[in-house]
Design a protein around this motif. Structure first.
Motif, mmCIF file in Angstrom:
data_model
loop_
_atom_site.group_PDB
_atom_site.id
_atom_site.type_symbol
_atom_site.label_atom_id
_atom_site.label_comp_id
_atom_site.label_asym_id
_atom_site.label_seq_id
_atom_site.Cartn_x
_atom_site.Cartn_y
_atom_site.Cartn_z
ATOM 1 N N VAL A 1 0.894 -1.221 0.068
ATOM 2 C CA VAL A 1 -0.192 0.070 0.007
ATOM 3 C C VAL A 1 0.847 1.199 -0.150
ATOM 4 O O VAL A 1 0.584 2.326 -0.587
ATOM 5 N N THR A 2 1.897 1.070 0.701
ATOM 6 C CA THR A 2 2.873 2.235 0.559
ATOM 7 C C THR A 2 3.643 2.466 -0.610
ATOM 8 O O THR A 2 3.936 3.563 -0.961
ATOM 9 N N ARG A 3 3.724 1.442 -1.324
ATOM 10 C CA ARG A 3 4.420 1.519 -2.651
ATOM 11 C C ARG A 3 3.402 1.189 -4.070
ATOM 12 O O ARG A 3 3.939 0.605 -4.709
ATOM 13 N N LEU A 4 2.255 2.188 -3.875
ATOM 14 C CA LEU A 4 1.281 1.659 -4.870
ATOM 15 C C LEU A 4 1.976 1.953 -6.284
ATOM 16 O O LEU A 4 1.517 0.946 -7.173
ATOM 17 N N ASN B 1 -4.548 2.863 9.151
ATOM 18 C CA ASN B 1 -3.218 3.053 9.775
ATOM 19 C C ASN B 1 -2.256 3.513 8.698
ATOM 20 O O ASN B 1 -1.257 4.316 8.951
ATOM 21 N N ILE B 2 -2.029 2.486 7.748
ATOM 22 C CA ILE B 2 -1.276 2.640 6.718
ATOM 23 C C ILE B 2 -1.536 3.915 5.827
ATOM 24 O O ILE B 2 -0.650 4.813 5.858
ATOM 25 N N ALA B 3 -2.539 4.229 5.495
ATOM 26 C CA ALA B 3 -2.835 5.355 4.973
ATOM 27 C C ALA B 3 -2.605 6.779 5.946
ATOM 28 O O ALA B 3 -2.069 7.937 5.525
ATOM 29 N N LEU B 4 -3.008 6.643 7.099
ATOM 30 C CA LEU B 4 -2.663 7.729 8.026
ATOM 31 C C LEU B 4 -1.150 7.888 8.339
ATOM 32 O O LEU B 4 -0.536 9.125 8.242
ATOM 33 N N THR B 5 -0.514 6.881 8.167
ATOM 34 C CA THR B 5 1.055 6.870 8.222
ATOM 35 C C THR B 5 1.615 7.581 7.003
ATOM 36 O O THR B 5 2.495 8.477 7.316
ATOM 37 N N ASN B 6 1.084 7.172 5.917
ATOM 38 C CA ASN B 6 1.671 7.880 4.637
ATOM 39 C C ASN B 6 1.010 9.431 4.542
ATOM 40 O O ASN B 6 1.957 10.088 4.103
#
Length: 151
Positions: free
Chosen positions: A97-100, A130-135
């Protein structure tokens, strides 16, 4: 090292910070282990090179009882024995998800299916938030050159 360009944009727009923190509280209360959320936050922040979030992720992980071995080796989680299958599924999803933009199928079925095997839909939703908020935090901190340890 360059100095900070400006304060974190979410600090300059207090309503935005309040909204981001409300999402963070909702995620924390959704039933996913806090240590696992911290590892996910730490891994995404490492990928994005966000110093304050890496430092915060380490602190958060330690607060939730994550082992020093895991904290130190999260960037190489595939090559270590210290992560459960559930943690591996969460970290694989975090990286995808971080490396879309890094591959034609950003979140392959294999990655999704492994995560769905370990987490129900509400837990998956919390993990994705959580992943989206971190990004989001990474994308506020990195361009403004926020420094770890200055809060």
């Amino acid at each position: 090292m360059s100095t900070e360009r400006m304060p974190n944009p979410a600090v300059l727009v207090p309503e935005a910070m309040a909204a981001l923190m409300a999402v963070n509280r909702a995620v924390a209360g959704a039933g996913v282990d806090g240590g696992l959320l911290a590892l996910s936050h730490l891994r995404a922040s490492q990928i994005n090179g966000c110093g304050p979030c890496v430092a915060g992720g380490v602190h958060q992980a330690r607060q939730h009882g994550v082992s020093a071995d895991q904290v130190h080796a999260v960037a190489a989680w595939r090559e270590t024995p210290w992560f459960s299958d559930e943690e591996r599924a969460a970290l694989a999803l975090t990286e995808a998800v971080t490396r879309l933009a890094d591959r034609p199928d950003p979140v392959p079925d294999q990655v999704w299916d492994m995560a769905a095997k370990h987490f129900d839909q509400k837990e998956l939703a919390a993990l994705l938030l959580n992943i989206a908020l971190t990004n989001a935090f990474n994308r506020l901190n990195v361009p403004t050159r926020q420094q770890a340890g200055t809060w």
